[in-house]
Design an enzyme around this catalytic site. Structure first.
Site, mmCIF file in Angstrom:
data_model
loop_
_atom_site.group_PDB
_atom_site.id
_atom_site.type_symbol
_atom_site.label_atom_id
_atom_site.label_comp_id
_atom_site.label_asym_id
_atom_site.label_seq_id
_atom_site.Cartn_x
_atom_site.Cartn_y
_atom_site.Cartn_z
ATOM 1 N N SER A 304 45.946 1.514 -17.782
ATOM 2 C CA SER A 304 45.091 0.998 -16.705
ATOM 3 C C SER A 304 45.018 2.049 -15.609
ATOM 4 O O SER A 304 45.838 2.953 -15.559
ATOM 5 C CB SER A 304 45.697 -0.271 -16.114
ATOM 6 O OG SER A 304 46.840 0.054 -15.338
ATOM 7 N N ASP A 305 44.054 1.935 -14.712
ATOM 8 C CA ASP A 305 44.141 2.735 -13.502
ATOM 9 C C ASP A 305 45.300 2.176 -12.664
ATOM 10 O O ASP A 305 45.831 1.100 -12.946
ATOM 11 C CB ASP A 305 42.809 2.729 -12.726
ATOM 12 C CG ASP A 305 42.706 3.947 -11.812
ATOM 13 O OD1 ASP A 305 43.768 4.516 -11.440
ATOM 14 O OD2 ASP A 305 41.592 4.345 -11.452
ATOM 15 N N ALA A 306 45.692 2.935 -11.646
ATOM 16 C CA ALA A 306 46.906 2.584 -10.905
ATOM 17 C C ALA A 306 46.832 1.156 -10.358
ATOM 18 O O ALA A 306 45.890 0.815 -9.645
ATOM 19 C CB ALA A 306 47.119 3.575 -9.773
#
Ligand code: BGC
Length: 782
Positions: A304-306
């Site tokens: 996932s993105d952060a």
């Protein structure tokens, strides 16, 4: 437990996995295709076998740890949800990955914990945003796309990979391949611009640069296609805002660069932050399972993105963190970046039987396989003694200088450039502007926040170039600041900073000093634009004007009557309408990287002939955004006699079209030859002659555009379907050849909901930009 050395660990796994063979492995990310050897020379069957055996020994907690990327920086408060410090988790269960550690000593220390102190000794993948360089910083991606030179881009990312690997990074979060058609969006700088064909070429080149053609080589890193997908279509160009992208645009425009990266072997993907058509990308089953897994047969893993798993709650998509973990996981997201949500809630989900252990195994498997292919079990540590030699290799600086030279776009030149460096005509130059003598701002967000080496400023580059032949003065002008500060300024490890605050009087005085210097000089080079924190993540803007009094200072310097060269340092097109009429020379340098100052001087003084071409249409005003050349026809175009589409107060055409760029020489295109007809499953051959009609050697960028005249859907007025950068001596001519086959002619038809090549008539153009006039026709038959 007895401390295991690297060799000891390797032996442990040799025993665990059985004997290793030297049979070839295959390209990552895909099924079926065989390429020579991984780092450990395993066949895919052996990789699977080894990963499966390992998986069988793992507890649920150990599996979930592999599905988690731990923050390598002080954990955010909400990580308290996991109730343990990241290092304690690492010790007890291991971790799939650790984010943002780049000190090789610390990497080795943490890796020793993972390999020697955990039950199964599974090494950690260390991931960092090495987007366009680690120590040697290359031009920002939008600049490198302006080179229209994929080979150069591959060379640059090869160096970036080598440097990153030398400090122990094994995974980069790039390339960023989001199509961006709205210059208000601050992250346009990180991608290859507006076009899926150019974007796909840049995606492929970057994947090959990062990973190489031989996956798992010791001087390469894993690539990560991001941000999957549609992030660049954020409403209003506001970073993180929702995207609404119809399926036809997803398939025809936003997804192709991701597919190109996958086909080039990209090992991993990163899911985007925002809502895509009301379903957050990080919990979007259509994106992650239907397209990526089922349709494209991607065999790597998605991170996932952060904090994006946790954000599913904030989006109002998940009820709570438990539900967020469930929704992201079942949508097809393998690894949770830094939010700790999987760590805490996936075990509960399994215990409550909402998620089956077999599902967990399916998600863990590609992560283990990736580590095995990467050779991490055999070589988990970085050799700290080699780092200095790799990071300070002089040849890398040469690659960076060449990359910057090739990325610079000459936007306007009324017989002013190139300048004479010997002081014959010009005896003094005023170098002016808040970006003229800054290092960090030439590096762009991800360049300045890794471990950049020495950077040559534009002032230094000019001084170095002219030596004592020309007197060079310098004035900074007013400082650059955002109206609203960037959230990144509050993060300790981030180096981007605004310039110090000034009172209005101080800013005015700084501008006046600059004008005075221009008056005393023969010529002014004004370096204006955006500091790095103005064009980055969380850096969208509503106006594209030269901010903080830069426009006024430019106009005042031009009013002195001295010739002015405007050098732009920025990450997106800016409003330069006034300059485009009143400043005789305009050079787009973008964020040119460590060697930016030298490269800009090379171009200004004619040691390099600019040949960059715009990867985006250049707007006249932010009010015309989004703007892109490959729009559909309207029944009332701007050229219609009465009912016209578009605006009554401003031309809707771009100031400079997509693909545009000048040179110190001129080029002619003629002799266009096209196969006039072919079957829909056949190939159209196109060729044209490019001639250097000027008196200097230079590079032309031959571009091929097509238009399908009718079909099951309206098709764009033009679409780029081929390009080639060719070097030509004065008077020299070269024939460029293109093939238009299925890949170039097909599109996803919204009427038929599938990919089609249609038996229709087509236009074709070849020339130096998207306005190319040299035209021919062809048709396809059943
Ligand atoms: C960015 C990503 C980046 C990640 C890790 C996020 O804020 O959107 O592009 O890879 O941070 O640094």
């Amino acid at each position: 437990m007895k401390r295991l050395t690297a060799v000891g660990t390797c032996m442990y796994f040799l025993i665990l996995a059985g004997a290793l063979s030297c049979a070839p492995g295959r390209m990552w990310g895909q099924t079926g295709k065989a390429t020579a050897g991984t780092a450990v020379s395993l066949t895919e069957a052996q990789v699977l076998d080894r990963a499966t055996k390992l998986l069988r020994q793992m507890t649920l907690e150990e599996k979930v740890a592999q599905l988690s990327q731990l923050p390598g920086f002080p954990a955010p408060e909400f990580m308290e949800t996991v109730q343990r410090k990241p290092e304690e988790i690492l010790k007890q269960f291991g971790a799939g990955s650790i984010l943002w550690v780049s000190d090789p000593k610390e990497i080795n220390r943490l890796q020793h914990v993972a390999v020697e102190q955990t039950r199964l000794h599974i090494p950690v993948l260390f991931g960092l945003d090495v987007i366009h360089g680690y120590h040697t910083i290359f031009p920002a991606p939008i600049a490198m796309a302006s080179s229209w030179d994929p080979k150069m881009v591959e060379d640059a990312q090869t160096v970036a990979a080598r440097e990153a690997r030398a400090v122990g990074i094994q995974w980069t979060f790039g390339p960023m391949v989001d199509i961006a058609r709205d210059a208000r969006w601050g992250r346009m700088v990180e991608g290859a611009g507006e076009d899926p064909f150019l974007g796909s070429a840049m995606a492929r080149a970057q994947v090959w640069g990062f990973q190489g053609r031989q996956p798992g080589a010791p001087d390469r890193v894993l690539a990560c296609m991001k941000h999957y997908a549609g992030y660049g279509a954020a409403e209003g160009g506001r970073d993180y805002d929702s995207s609404y992208v119809p399926e036809e645009l997803m398939w025809n425009v936003y997804l192709p660069p991701f597919k190109a990266g996958l086909d080039a072997g990209a090992a991993t993907f990163m899911s985007a932050y925002m809502d895509l058509n009301d379903v957050p990308a990080s919990g979007n089953r259509w994106l992650l399972t239907h397209v990526l897994h089922d349709t494209w047969k991607f065999k790597g893993f998605v991170v996932s993105d952060a904090f994006a798993v946790r954000s599913l709650v904030i989006h109002g998509y998940a009820r709570d963190l438990d539900d967020a973990a469930y929704k992201a996981f079942t949508a097809g997201l393998h690894m949770d970046m830094a939010s700790g949500t999987y760590l805490k809630y996936l075990p509960l989900e399994v215990q409550q039987k909402r998620i089956a252990m077999q599902q967990v195994d399916e998600m863990v498997l590609p992560i283990l396989e990736t580590k095995i292919r990467m050779g991490l079990f055999e070589n988990p540590y970085v050799d700290e003694s080699k780092m200095a030699g790799v990071l300070n290799a002089p040849e890398s600086q040469q690659v960076a200088r060449r990359a910057a030279q090739r990325s610079i776009v000459l936007l306007r030149n009324e017989n002013l450039l190139p300048l004479d460096k010997n002081g014959k005509n010009v005896h003094s130059i005023a170098v002016i502007g808040p970006l003229a003598d800054t290092q960090i701002d030439l590096l762009s967000m991800w360049g300045s926040n890794v471990e950049p080496g020495p950077t040559v400023t534009i002032l230094q580059g000019i001084k170095e170039k002219v030596g004592s032949a020309i007197k060079v003065g310098y004035a900074h002008g007013p400082n650059l600041r955002r109206t609203f500060a960037s959230p990144f300024e509050n993060i300790e490890i981030i180096k981007m900073k605004e310039q110090p605050e000034q009172t209005p009087e101080q800013a005015k005085q700084a501008a006046e000093e600059a004008v005075a210097l221009a008056r005393q000089s023969d010529l002014a080079v004004m370096v204006l634009g955006e500091i790095d924190i103005m064009s980055a993540e969380a850096a969208s803007r509503a106006s594209l004007r030269l901010s903080n009094g830069q426009e006024e200072m430019l106009e005042a310097v031009v009013a002195t009557g001295k010739p002015v060269v405007l050098v732009l340092v920025n990450g997106r097109p800016l409003d330069i309408n006034w300059a485009s009429e009143h400043v005789p020379a305009i050079v787009e340098a973008w964020y040119p990287g460590s060697q930016g100052g030298n490269a800009v001087a090379d171009v200004l003084f004619g040691d390099a002939n600019p040949a960059g071409h715009l990867p985006v249409s250049w707007p006249r005003s932010s009010g015309t955004l989004p703007l892109y050349y490959s729009h559909n026809l309207t029944q009332a175009p701007e050229t219609a006699p009465d009912f016209k589409s578009r605006y009554w107060d401003i031309a809707s055409t771009p100031l400079y079209p997509f693909g545009y760029g000048l040179s110190y020489t001129t080029f002619g295109f003629d002799n266009l030859k096209v196969t006039t007809t072919a079957r829909v499953d056949g190939t159209i051959e196109v060729s044209a002659d490019v001639t250097n009609t000027g008196s200097l050697a230079g590079d032309a960028v031959a571009q091929l555009y097509i238009h399908q005249r009718a079909g099951t859907a309206s098709r764009p007025v033009r679409q780029l379907k081929g390009f080639e950068r060719v070097a030509l001596e004065p008077g020299a001519k070269q024939t460029v050849h293109f093939k238009l086959g299925k890949d170039e002619l097909e599109f996803w038809s919204p009427s038929l909901k599938t990919w089609v090549v249609e038996p229709e008539q087509f236009d074709v153009w070849v020339g130096g930009d998207s306005k190319a006039a040299l035209h021919a026709e062809f048709s396809l038959t059943e």
